[in-house]
Design a protein around this motif. Structure first.
Motif, PDB file in Angstrom:
ATOM      1  N   GLY A   1      24.040  54.058  85.992  1.00  0.00           N
ATOM      2  CA  GLY A   1      25.323  54.720  85.774  1.00  0.00           C
ATOM      3  C   GLY A   1      25.225  56.081  85.095  1.00  0.00           C
ATOM      4  O   GLY A   1      26.233  56.643  84.678  1.00  0.00           O
ATOM      5  N   CYS A   2      23.982  56.622  84.968  1.00  0.00           N
ATOM      6  CA  CYS A   2      23.833  57.960  84.345  1.00  0.00           C
ATOM      7  C   CYS A   2      24.463  59.014  85.259  1.00  0.00           C
ATOM      8  O   CYS A   2      24.088  59.130  86.436  1.00  0.00           O
ATOM      9  CB  CYS A   2      22.348  58.279  84.122  1.00  0.00           C
ATOM     10  SG  CYS A   2      22.070  59.975  83.609  1.00  0.00           S
ATOM     11  N   ILE A   3      25.403  59.786  84.721  1.00  0.00           N
ATOM     12  CA  ILE A   3      26.099  60.751  85.587  1.00  0.00           C
ATOM     13  C   ILE A   3      25.279  62.023  85.815  1.00  0.00           C
ATOM     14  O   ILE A   3      25.694  62.913  86.542  1.00  0.00           O
ATOM     15  CB  ILE A   3      27.505  61.131  85.052  1.00  0.00           C
ATOM     16  CG1 ILE A   3      27.396  61.731  83.655  1.00  0.00           C
ATOM     17  CG2 ILE A   3      28.468  59.960  85.119  1.00  0.00           C
ATOM     18  CD1 ILE A   3      28.631  62.545  83.283  1.00  0.00           C
ATOM     19  N   PHE A   4      24.098  62.105  85.173  1.00  0.00           N
ATOM     20  CA  PHE A   4      23.219  63.254  85.440  1.00  0.00           C
ATOM     21  C   PHE A   4      22.199  62.919  86.528  1.00  0.00           C
ATOM     22  O   PHE A   4      21.408  63.759  86.927  1.00  0.00           O
ATOM     23  CB  PHE A   4      22.462  63.672  84.173  1.00  0.00           C
ATOM     24  CG  PHE A   4      23.342  64.235  83.075  1.00  0.00           C
ATOM     25  CD1 PHE A   4      24.695  64.473  83.272  1.00  0.00           C
ATOM     26  CD2 PHE A   4      22.799  64.544  81.828  1.00  0.00           C
ATOM     27  CE1 PHE A   4      25.493  64.987  82.266  1.00  0.00           C
ATOM     28  CE2 PHE A   4      23.586  65.066  80.813  1.00  0.00           C
ATOM     29  CZ  PHE A   4      24.943  65.291  81.028  1.00  0.00           C
ATOM     30  N   CYS A   5      22.181  61.667  86.978  1.00  0.00           N
ATOM     31  CA  CYS A   5      21.175  61.212  87.944  1.00  0.00           C
ATOM     32  C   CYS A   5      21.657  61.360  89.391  1.00  0.00           C
ATOM     33  O   CYS A   5      22.839  61.161  89.683  1.00  0.00           O
ATOM     34  CB  CYS A   5      20.841  59.738  87.699  1.00  0.00           C
ATOM     35  SG  CYS A   5      19.446  59.483  86.582  1.00  0.00           S
ATOM     36  N   GLY A   6      20.691  61.677  90.271  1.00  0.00           N
ATOM     37  CA  GLY A   6      20.955  61.684  91.705  1.00  0.00           C
ATOM     38  C   GLY A   6      22.134  62.562  92.078  1.00  0.00           C
ATOM     39  O   GLY A   6      22.334  63.642  91.513  1.00  0.00           O
TER      40      GLY A   6
ATOM     41  N   SER B   1      14.639  63.711  87.399  1.00  0.00           N
ATOM     42  CA  SER B   1      14.197  62.495  86.713  1.00  0.00           C
ATOM     43  C   SER B   1      15.126  62.156  85.564  1.00  0.00           C
ATOM     44  O   SER B   1      15.513  63.043  84.797  1.00  0.00           O
ATOM     45  CB  SER B   1      12.793  62.680  86.147  1.00  0.00           C
ATOM     46  OG  SER B   1      11.927  63.088  87.161  1.00  0.00           O
ATOM     47  N   HIS B   2      15.423  60.875  85.416  1.00  0.00           N
ATOM     48  CA  HIS B   2      16.320  60.420  84.356  1.00  0.00           C
ATOM     49  C   HIS B   2      15.661  60.546  82.987  1.00  0.00           C
ATOM     50  O   HIS B   2      16.310  60.894  82.000  1.00  0.00           O
ATOM     51  CB  HIS B   2      16.724  58.966  84.596  1.00  0.00           C
ATOM     52  CG  HIS B   2      17.558  58.403  83.492  1.00  0.00           C
ATOM     53  ND1 HIS B   2      18.842  58.850  83.231  1.00  0.00           N
ATOM     54  CD2 HIS B   2      17.294  57.456  82.557  1.00  0.00           C
ATOM     55  CE1 HIS B   2      19.325  58.181  82.191  1.00  0.00           C
ATOM     56  NE2 HIS B   2      18.409  57.345  81.760  1.00  0.00           N
ATOM     57  N   PHE B   3      14.366  60.246  82.936  1.00  0.00           N
ATOM     58  CA  PHE B   3      13.691  60.324  81.638  1.00  0.00           C
ATOM     59  C   PHE B   3      12.339  60.993  81.801  1.00  0.00           C
ATOM     60  O   PHE B   3      11.577  60.672  82.706  1.00  0.00           O
ATOM     61  CB  PHE B   3      13.499  58.914  81.046  1.00  0.00           C
ATOM     62  CG  PHE B   3      12.776  58.947  79.731  1.00  0.00           C
ATOM     63  CD1 PHE B   3      13.374  59.511  78.613  1.00  0.00           C
ATOM     64  CD2 PHE B   3      11.481  58.457  79.609  1.00  0.00           C
ATOM     65  CE1 PHE B   3      12.710  59.578  77.401  1.00  0.00           C
ATOM     66  CE2 PHE B   3      10.809  58.511  78.396  1.00  0.00           C
ATOM     67  CZ  PHE B   3      11.428  59.080  77.289  1.00  0.00           C
TER      68      PHE B   3
ATOM     69  N   VAL C   1      19.868  60.345  77.566  1.00  0.00           N
ATOM     70  CA  VAL C   1      18.433  60.638  77.491  1.00  0.00           C
ATOM     71  C   VAL C   1      17.979  61.569  78.625  1.00  0.00           C
ATOM     72  O   VAL C   1      16.916  62.166  78.554  1.00  0.00           O
ATOM     73  CB  VAL C   1      17.549  59.358  77.497  1.00  0.00           C
ATOM     74  CG1 VAL C   1      17.938  58.422  76.380  1.00  0.00           C
ATOM     75  CG2 VAL C   1      17.577  58.654  78.836  1.00  0.00           C
ATOM     76  N   HIS C   2      18.799  61.692  79.666  1.00  0.00           N
ATOM     77  CA  HIS C   2      18.454  62.563  80.798  1.00  0.00           C
ATOM     78  C   HIS C   2      18.274  64.006  80.273  1.00  0.00           C
ATOM     79  O   HIS C   2      19.186  64.536  79.642  1.00  0.00           O
ATOM     80  CB  HIS C   2      19.586  62.494  81.834  1.00  0.00           C
ATOM     81  CG  HIS C   2      19.176  62.970  83.176  1.00  0.00           C
ATOM     82  ND1 HIS C   2      19.329  62.207  84.320  1.00  0.00           N
ATOM     83  CD2 HIS C   2      18.607  64.129  83.579  1.00  0.00           C
ATOM     84  CE1 HIS C   2      18.883  62.890  85.362  1.00  0.00           C
ATOM     85  NE2 HIS C   2      18.438  64.063  84.922  1.00  0.00           N
ATOM     86  N   PRO C   3      17.107  64.637  80.538  1.00  0.00           N
ATOM     87  CA  PRO C   3      16.841  65.963  79.945  1.00  0.00           C
ATOM     88  C   PRO C   3      17.921  66.999  80.303  1.00  0.00           C
ATOM     89  O   PRO C   3      18.228  67.202  81.481  1.00  0.00           O
ATOM     90  CB  PRO C   3      15.492  66.356  80.555  1.00  0.00           C
ATOM     91  CG  PRO C   3      14.845  65.064  80.909  1.00  0.00           C
ATOM     92  CD  PRO C   3      15.967  64.153  81.331  1.00  0.00           C
TER      93      PRO C   3
END
Ligand SMILES: [Zn+2]
Length: 351
Positions: free
Chosen positions: A73-78, A124-126, A176-178
């Protein structure tokens, strides 16, 4: 004529140490003052081991768990970074967001200023600090520069910009997403304002630029100077505002809007060396800020990058910002800046 003074004050005192059968020991503290702002920091060689206990060790399993659980559910991903993040109106930014390489700049839904974009740095998420490559940082900084130049064109009052990063929870990161955050305003925020006032006051008193003098003095003394890389001068801060503070000063320019793409690339390369140093020292979490003042009116200022490491991540970690830092605005020196610079030179390849 440079009038930079590296003030330090030493005190000796005696303590009966319960861990040494109450033997009487002589202890020493050193208080340093920043040459420009006179901010104090404290070094106590006896505290070195206790500081290690304060900072603890990063818990690898906790880190993996955090990375895994927050990926969902990270909104910075994909595609989410292009579909679920806030957009600017098309009249302000055609398309609502900007992209370069893996970097994406978009509006902060919880803005602290009219101009407060978020810049996601990677797909990348992390990423561990050593995995944050210079290309990712450079593209992010380039987006921030493009955004700043655009704001300059539309609003003559916008003069003070910072590009900032919180990495991991102890540094205040909520994701945590950079990513980085940029703030642009018509008045400088507290510390930025003090730097500008201090530099202007120094220039009117001595007739020279504080930052130019600092570069020249640090280069000559060779105690805290790390190296010159392109237009950036890297050094350890004499009286640090945070743990293991390293700074980079631009040789001549005060304005992020006026420095070159190569300058941003060189800055990013340097940051990767500092992150590698921090990992070697056992620290992952960090904050950094690039301070900029619009050209022309910024008397004696230089683009200034500061990076400090933060508390390590482990269960129930202790905050490293306690009364000393928060209420007295004084930091503890863990590694003497002169020792830190010596360690950093290895990572910059100039040892
Ligand atoms: Zn993510």
């Amino acid at each position: 004529m440079a009038s930079i003074i590296f003030d330090r004050f030493e005190s000796l005192f005696r303590i009966l140490n319960p861990f040494n059968e109450f033997a009487e020991e002589e202890h020493r503290v050193e208080v340093r003052k920043d040459p420009l702002l006179h901010d104090t920091s404290i070094y106590n060689p006896f505290l070195k081991d206790k500081a290690k206990a304060f900072f603890g060790q990063n818990d690898g399993e906790l880190l993996d768990k955090l990375a895994r659980e927050t990926a969902e559910g990270c909104i910075f991903c994909g595609d989410f970074v292009r579909t679920k993040t806030a957009r600017y109106p098309d009249a302000v930014m055609p398309g609502g967001r900007m992209e370069l390489g893996e970097a994406v700049l978009f509006a902060n839904l919880f803005s602290l200023a009219p101009h407060h974009p978020v810049i996601v740095l990677s797909n990348s998420h992390f990423l561990k600090p050593r995995e944050i490559k210079a290309d990712l940082l450079a593209d992010g900084f380039q987006l921030s520069r493009t955004y700043l130049k655009d704001i300059y064109e539309r609003d003559a009052a916008m003069a003070f910009a910072t590009v900032n990063a919180n990495y991991l929870l102890p540094a205040g990161a909520s994701l945590v997403h950079p990513h980085m955050q940029m703030l642009i305003s018509d008045l400088p925020y507290t510390y930025h304002g003090r730097l500008l006032d201090g530099a202007a006051e120094y220039q009117s008193r001595s007739g020279t630029s504080y930052f130019a003098d600092l570069i020249s003095v640090e280069k000559t003394r060779k105690e805290r100077y790390i190296c010159r890389s392109g237009n950036w001068h890297w050094m350890a801060a004499y009286s640090p505002m945070g743990s293991n503070e390293i700074v980079a000063l631009h040789d001549e320019e005060s304005d992020l809007g006026r420095i070159t793409v190569k300058d941003l690339r060189d800055l990013s390369d340097g940051i990767t060396h500092v992150l590698a140093l921090y990992e070697e020292l056992g620290h992952l979490s960090f904050n950094f800020t690039l301070y900029s003042a619009r050209g022309g009116d910024s008397v004696g200022f230089r683009c200034l990058f500061k990076i400090v490491n933060r508390q390590n991540l482990y269960p129930n970690y202790r905050n490293d910002d306690y009364f000393l830092q928060k209420m007295l605005q004084t930091d503890l020196i863990l590694n003497l800046p002169e020792d830190l610079a010596a360690k950093a030179r290895k990572f910059f390849g100039t040892a």
